[in-house]
Design a protein around this motif. Sequence first.
Motif, PDB file in Angstrom:
ATOM      1  N   PRO A 167       0.881  -1.290  -0.094  1.00 52.84           N
ATOM      2  CA  PRO A 167      -0.041   0.049  -0.038  1.00 52.84           C
ATOM      3  C   PRO A 167       0.778   1.169  -0.071  1.00 52.84           C
ATOM      4  CG  PRO A 167      -0.548  -1.372   1.787  1.00 52.84           C
ATOM      5  CD  PRO A 167       0.588  -2.000   1.282  1.00 52.84           C
ATOM      6  N   GLU A 169       0.170   3.921   1.325  1.00 49.35           N
ATOM      7  CA  GLU A 169       0.257   4.905   2.794  1.00 49.35           C
ATOM      8  C   GLU A 169       1.343   4.262   3.520  1.00 49.35           C
ATOM      9  OE1 GLU A 169      -2.232   3.380   1.238  1.00 49.35           O
ATOM     10  OE2 GLU A 169      -4.080   4.981   1.351  1.00 49.35           O
ATOM     11  N   LEU A 170       1.871   2.946   3.265  1.00 48.61           N
ATOM     12  CA  LEU A 170       2.959   2.601   3.971  1.00 48.61           C
ATOM     13  C   LEU A 170       4.238   3.266   3.817  1.00 48.61           C
ATOM     14  CD1 LEU A 170       2.610   0.244   6.183  1.00 48.61           C
ATOM     15  CD2 LEU A 170       3.766  -1.365   4.479  1.00 48.61           C
ATOM     16  N   ALA A 173       3.674   6.827   5.227  1.00 47.49           N
ATOM     17  CA  ALA A 173       3.731   6.816   6.653  1.00 47.49           C
ATOM     18  C   ALA A 173       5.403   6.773   7.175  1.00 47.49           C
ATOM     19  CB  ALA A 173       3.213   5.659   7.431  1.00 47.49           C
ATOM     20  N   ILE A 188      11.667  -1.562   6.042  1.00 50.38           N
ATOM     21  CA  ILE A 188      10.257  -2.122   5.753  1.00 50.38           C
ATOM     22  C   ILE A 188      10.146  -2.870   4.418  1.00 50.38           C
ATOM     23  CG2 ILE A 188       8.247  -1.060   5.076  1.00 50.38           C
ATOM     24  CD1 ILE A 188       8.911   1.219   7.032  1.00 50.38           C
ATOM     25  N   PRO A 191      11.835  -6.642   4.959  1.00 52.43           N
ATOM     26  CA  PRO A 191      11.264  -7.773   5.744  1.00 52.43           C
ATOM     27  C   PRO A 191       9.725  -7.930   5.208  1.00 52.43           C
ATOM     28  CG  PRO A 191      12.056  -5.726   6.983  1.00 52.43           C
ATOM     29  CD  PRO A 191      12.205  -5.522   5.535  1.00 52.43           C
ATOM     30  N   LEU A 192       9.236  -7.240   4.450  1.00 54.50           N
ATOM     31  CA  LEU A 192       7.934  -7.457   3.980  1.00 54.50           C
ATOM     32  C   LEU A 192       8.009  -8.299   2.858  1.00 54.50           C
ATOM     33  CD1 LEU A 192       5.897  -4.059   3.691  1.00 54.50           C
ATOM     34  CD2 LEU A 192       5.552  -6.119   5.190  1.00 54.50           C
ATOM     35  N   GLU A 279       1.243 -10.963   5.831  1.00 52.50           N
ATOM     36  CA  GLU A 279       1.535  -9.863   6.470  1.00 52.50           C
ATOM     37  C   GLU A 279       0.827  -8.489   6.045  1.00 52.50           C
ATOM     38  OE1 GLU A 279       4.406 -10.354   9.993  1.00 52.50           O
ATOM     39  OE2 GLU A 279       5.649 -10.163   8.295  1.00 52.50           O
ATOM     40  N   LYS A 280       0.292  -8.461   4.862  1.00 44.40           N
ATOM     41  CA  LYS A 280      -0.246  -7.296   4.399  1.00 44.40           C
ATOM     42  C   LYS A 280      -1.088  -6.703   4.889  1.00 44.40           C
ATOM     43  CE  LYS A 280       1.075  -7.823   0.214  1.00 44.40           C
ATOM     44  NZ  LYS A 280       0.465  -7.732  -0.932  1.00 44.40           N
TER      45      LYS A 280
ATOM     46  N   ALA B  86      -1.944   2.009   8.070  1.00 41.97           N
ATOM     47  CA  ALA B  86      -0.749   2.068   7.620  1.00 41.97           C
ATOM     48  C   ALA B  86       0.392   1.849   8.615  1.00 41.97           C
ATOM     49  CB  ALA B  86      -0.108   3.298   6.731  1.00 41.97           C
ATOM     50  N   LEU B  87       0.031   0.615   9.454  1.00 41.56           N
ATOM     51  CA  LEU B  87       0.976   0.323  10.367  1.00 41.56           C
ATOM     52  C   LEU B  87       2.005  -0.631   9.670  1.00 41.56           C
ATOM     53  CD1 LEU B  87      -1.630  -0.694  13.266  1.00 41.56           C
ATOM     54  CD2 LEU B  87      -0.181   1.415  12.856  1.00 41.56           C
ATOM     55  N   TYR B  88       3.249  -0.705  10.219  1.00 40.61           N
ATOM     56  CA  TYR B  88       4.288  -1.378   9.389  1.00 40.61           C
ATOM     57  C   TYR B  88       3.929  -2.942  10.044  1.00 40.61           C
ATOM     58  CZ  TYR B  88       6.388   3.047   9.535  1.00 40.61           C
ATOM     59  OH  TYR B  88       6.618   4.598   9.257  1.00 40.61           O
ATOM     60  N   PRO B  89       3.454  -3.783   8.931  1.00 44.48           N
ATOM     61  CA  PRO B  89       3.164  -5.018   9.557  1.00 44.48           C
ATOM     62  C   PRO B  89       3.911  -5.999  10.198  1.00 44.48           C
ATOM     63  CG  PRO B  89       2.781  -4.829   7.229  1.00 44.48           C
ATOM     64  CD  PRO B  89       3.747  -3.635   7.856  1.00 44.48           C
ATOM     65  N   HIS B  90       5.247  -5.733   9.908  1.00 49.46           N
ATOM     66  CA  HIS B  90       6.304  -6.703  10.249  1.00 49.46           C
ATOM     67  C   HIS B  90       6.893  -6.371  11.749  1.00 49.46           C
ATOM     68  CE1 HIS B  90       8.333  -3.467   8.299  1.00 49.46           C
ATOM     69  NE2 HIS B  90       9.360  -3.895   8.781  1.00 49.46           N
ATOM     70  N   MET B  91       6.558  -5.195  12.479  1.00 48.18           N
ATOM     71  CA  MET B  91       7.043  -4.597  13.500  1.00 48.18           C
ATOM     72  C   MET B  91       5.831  -4.634  14.525  1.00 48.18           C
ATOM     73  SD  MET B  91       8.711  -1.143  12.416  1.00 48.18           S
ATOM     74  CE  MET B  91       9.630  -0.956  11.031  1.00 48.18           C
ATOM     75  N   ARG B 133      -1.412  -7.360  12.874  1.00 51.19           N
ATOM     76  CA  ARG B 133      -2.297  -8.311  12.265  1.00 51.19           C
ATOM     77  C   ARG B 133      -3.010  -9.019  13.753  1.00 51.19           C
ATOM     78  NH1 ARG B 133       1.321 -12.677  12.593  1.00 51.19           N
ATOM     79  NH2 ARG B 133       3.224 -11.827  11.661  1.00 51.19           N
TER      80      ARG B 133
END
Lengths: 280, 367
Positions: A167, A169-170, A173, A188, A191-192, A279-280, B86-91, B133
Amino acid sequence: MKKVQLLDHAVLILGALFMLVPVTLAFMTSTHDAMSVYKDGLQMTWGGHFTDTYKTVLTEASGFTKSVTGLTMLYNSMILGFGFAIGKIVISMLAAYAIVYFRFRFGVFFFWVIFTTLLLPLEVRILPSYEIVQGLGMMNSYSGLIIPLIASATGTFYFRQFFKSVPDELVEAARIDGAGPVKFFIDILVPLSKTMIAAIFIIMFVYGWNQYLWPTLITTDETFFTLVRGMKQILAVWVGAQIPETNQAMALAVLAMLPPVVIVVIFQSWFVKGLVESEK
Amino acid sequence: MASITLNTVRKIYAGNVEAVKGISIDIEDGEFIVLVGPSGCGKSTLLRMVAGLEDISSGEILIGDRLVNKVEPADRDIAMVFQNYALYPHMSVYNNLAYGLKNRGIAKSEIDQRVRKAAEILEIGEYLDRKPRQLSGGQRQRVAMGRAIVREPSAFLFDEPLSNLDAKLRVQMRMEIKKLQRDLKTTSIYVTHDQLEAMTLADRLVVLNKGQVEQIGSPMEVYEKPASTFVASFIGSPAMNLIPMKKTALGWEPEQGDGVNFDIRSDASEFIVGLRPEDLEILGDGAPLGAGLAAKVVVTGVEPVGAESYIHGTLGEGGQEVILRAAGKQHYDIGQVLSIAAKQEKIHLFNRQTGKREEEISALQPA
Ligand SMILES: Nc1ncnc2c1ncn2[C@@H]1O[C@H](COP(=O)(O)OP(=O)(O)OP(=O)(O)O)[C@@H](O)[C@H]1O
Ligand SMILES: [Mg+2]
């Protein structure tokens, strides 16, 4: 219902046998001595010479120059496999990062240029590639083996698709959080991309491991031989006046199969875990 | 903390789409400003220009006394809460909050202290080790807020932060955001298309339409004196009845329908008359008419919503549709004719051509 399940299982069992029988055959044959293989052909039973054969293959120098052991070949193959996989992932991730996140002139054009190289596999461009490597004096070196093949249109394409699904927005942010392009990539995006990296690692490692044509051209020095080349060498060289050491060739084949299997098993569980957790 | 000044800010997207057409707003230090308007009116675009995520085509944006047109988002001293969080999913939640502080080179102990304080304010302390999540929508929303407040910025920017929550949670979070902003006294710009959210949160509302400001004012000002028919129909629920009327030989008549008794002296020959549903009284039979407007309404439908009912009707048979609001559980039949009336001071007049608010009706004498 019952019938369908039976059929399903029959197909699966047949498929499993189809894959496993040749492997078993190779393994069993490698546990016999050269004499009995020569006399009685390939074996399906335990021959009792397991340690002998494998010790010889791994530690005894072979080849014309008697300078390469099975261990050296294993080491070379590892370097090729890891070099390919890691190199391709790094390069294609950076390329995809540039294409997706930076609006530079002709970005789309460059993407398509990279993409069309899919139509030019190594076999098509092998002569010019060889010329260049030779001109640069990179023959008989690991860099000569790895670097010319490190660009990957497939990898770039997959990473591009993946980055596009992250996204916007990521990114925004992260920009507000003070992460510049390098930080965003490392903190970011990488790791994603774990699952994507795992998947591409599997494919590229096996691809590198199984290279035959390119190493054959680039390396003439036997100390750079990989397992895949060594296998053929054993049969070609050791014939001489003696009987062919088929058992040793089979042992080498079994050894050559193991690392890719291990890699697939390890990364696949990662890969599946990543897919499930999403994780998304 | 800082004031924010927008000076004829424009945004022209590629393809000559003018999303924001020269907007000027002075936002005071500590003020809670809500940008409200229908989808596509340019709210997000305007907010993103303040954040620095979108280039400014022309005009100026100042945060405090500093011109920020060319300043990177990270250096504007603002924090933003996004609609999808828009949080960082892996953190972990902790790292989500801490990330922006780490990048600023703030000391570990200071970061820890700020994160724990924010977590306490937002009651997310027990989730600090979880990944986004593993949280519910409401909890994620709080984390997103937390990420903004740990920064201790001079302004908060919110882009529809509650629209992914269910109705009940939305009301609760709305009150919390308001309280939080009152406690922290941080200048805030909040984007929403929900007029109720806008009314309850704002110190001042900015109603946008097609990239332009329709009206700026306190929620009550905007509600009581809408500057145009657009604002009148957008703010308030159910929406204001807007009835085009024209002067005829017999007096003022609605464009469609009849049975309206309305008398004012004016040079204009046509108006749009605005009447809020709650300002329309339903009269008993034979009740006397005061100064103002009276009409006969044929009931076409009734919507009971609990404490009150909305009555749909028409001005005479097949005339202009109107909505009335009736308290209690009174029963109305379809086809029943009701006498209604609105007091003089509750009537809004708008120019028929421009849609702009006309002079105060109290200045106009009954004919
Ligand atoms: N990147 C872009 N390129 C071109 N036009 C855009 C772009 N982003 C937005 N627009 C246009 O600008 C106008 C305003 O968009 P904006 O996102 O600000 O609307 P909004 O008021 O936030 O609406 P919503 O309530 O739906 O979020 C729209 O007409 C939209 O189509
Ligand atoms: Mg928007």
